[in-house]
Write a protein that holds these residues in place. Structure first.
Motif, mmCIF file in Angstrom:
data_model
loop_
_atom_site.group_PDB
_atom_site.id
_atom_site.type_symbol
_atom_site.label_atom_id
_atom_site.label_comp_id
_atom_site.label_asym_id
_atom_site.label_seq_id
_atom_site.Cartn_x
_atom_site.Cartn_y
_atom_site.Cartn_z
ATOM 1 N N ARG A 169 45.846 48.380 39.318
ATOM 2 C CA ARG A 169 44.425 48.276 38.967
ATOM 3 C C ARG A 169 43.535 48.795 40.088
ATOM 4 O O ARG A 169 42.349 48.494 40.140
ATOM 5 C CB ARG A 169 44.063 46.826 38.624
ATOM 6 C CG ARG A 169 44.647 46.348 37.312
ATOM 7 C CD ARG A 169 44.026 47.073 36.125
ATOM 8 N NE ARG A 169 42.643 46.638 35.891
ATOM 9 C CZ ARG A 169 41.738 47.347 35.223
ATOM 10 N NH1 ARG A 169 42.045 48.542 34.760
ATOM 11 N NH2 ARG A 169 40.513 46.889 35.036
ATOM 12 N N ASN B 277 48.679 37.322 41.021
ATOM 13 C CA ASN B 277 48.608 35.858 40.971
ATOM 14 C C ASN B 277 49.867 35.215 41.520
ATOM 15 O O ASN B 277 49.802 34.173 42.195
ATOM 16 C CB ASN B 277 48.366 35.384 39.542
ATOM 17 C CG ASN B 277 46.915 35.514 39.118
ATOM 18 O OD1 ASN B 277 46.042 35.807 39.935
ATOM 19 N ND2 ASN B 277 46.647 35.314 37.844
ATOM 20 N N GLU C 31 43.339 41.867 39.437
ATOM 21 C CA GLU C 31 43.778 42.078 38.058
ATOM 22 C C GLU C 31 45.147 42.740 37.984
ATOM 23 O O GLU C 31 45.677 42.939 36.888
ATOM 24 C CB GLU C 31 42.754 42.943 37.313
ATOM 25 C CG GLU C 31 41.374 42.320 37.196
ATOM 26 C CD GLU C 31 40.406 43.203 36.438
ATOM 27 O OE1 GLU C 31 40.840 44.254 35.904
ATOM 28 O OE2 GLU C 31 39.210 42.854 36.392
ATOM 29 N N ALA D 114 40.830 36.952 36.031
ATOM 30 C CA ALA D 114 42.291 37.070 35.954
ATOM 31 C C ALA D 114 43.011 35.938 36.671
ATOM 32 O O ALA D 114 44.227 35.773 36.509
ATOM 33 C CB ALA D 114 42.744 38.412 36.536
#
Length: 254
Positions: free
Chosen positions: A221, A232, A227, A30
């Motif tokens: 998640r 991110n 993920e 991911a």
């Protein structure tokens, strides 16, 4: 032992240390969108992926990470058991750590004496010290860790190999992460949890408090925090922060 290292992207170095079961290539899929700005280095820990086998043990693994991947300035990110490895590795080579991100380590020793934490620690130890077959081991481990995935009747060999590596591992409740050394180090620390587990929130809050770290919660998640929606973006902002930038607490958003 030389660790096999998967490498993607270009830019400043970010070392990604995976947790149990999945190796470096699978655990950080991911994070591929980050390769436009960062060089991602994802080692296979011993016995995972293409690295030679050895008993899973956070202290010798930390030495391998420090020697082979912190040989030049790098950001360091660790997930689960790999987060324990990363805390030890950062303390071994602090001069080459640009930042440390710790994601849901099962470091129950930092909150020993809290009933829920002690119960979780005992359950993890019972599993890793058992002689259960790998398929049944996966079926016990996933709900225990908070992995929101159903184990098929015939799991992929990658999962079976990773579970065999976890069985017989050094139990994470033996870890005494060098929190004071991390607090005294020059690099910033971020602690991230998935908002799914009382035990993980206690552990992560304790580590953040003891190290003076920034804190983030990325829901969606469970234990597979990398993920989760927004992870991110949180990581990218943290890695890109100015040296004198203020650390803060935040919640991931999709």
């Amino acid at each position: 032992m030389r660790l096999h290292v998967h490498r993607w992207g270009q830019g400043p170095r970010v070392v990604l240390v995976h947790g149990a079961v999945l190796g470096g290539r699978e655990a950080w899929r991911a994070q591929r969108p980050l390769i436009e700005r960062w060089t991602l280095l994802a080692p296979d820990r011993p016995g995972h992926g293409q690295s030679p086998p050895a008993r899973q043990d956070f202290e010798p693994e930390a030495a391998l990470i420090a020697d082979q991947l912190l040989d030049e300035p790098s950001h360091l990110v660790g997930l689960s058991y790999g987060a324990i490895v990363s805390m030890y590795a950062a303390a071994l080579r602090p001069e080459n750590v640009l930042s440390l991100t710790v994601v849901e380590p099962p470091s129950t020793g930092v909150a020993r004496g809290v009933p829920a934490v002690d119960e979780y620690a005992a359950a993890v130890r019972a599993l890793v010290e058992s002689d259960v077959d790998p398929v049944e081991g996966l079926r016990r481990f996933f709900p225990l860790a908070g992995v929101p995935v159903e184990v098929p009747d015939e799991p992929h060999e990658t999962l079976l190999k990773g579970m065999r590596q976890l069985l017989g591992a050094r139990s994470p409740d033996e870890a005494e992460p060098p929190l004071h050394a991390l607090r005294d180090a020059a690099f910033p620390v971020l602690v991230v949890s998935g908002g799914h587990s009382e035990v993980q929130e206690i552990i992560c809050d304790t580590i953040a408090r003891e190290t003076g770290a920034a804190r983030a919660v990325c829901r969606g998640r469970d234990h597979l925090v990398p993920e989760a929606p927004g992870f991110n973006e949180v990581l990218d902002r943290f890695l890109d922060r100015k040296p004198d930038g203020r650390l803060k607490t935040e919640t991931c958003s999709s």
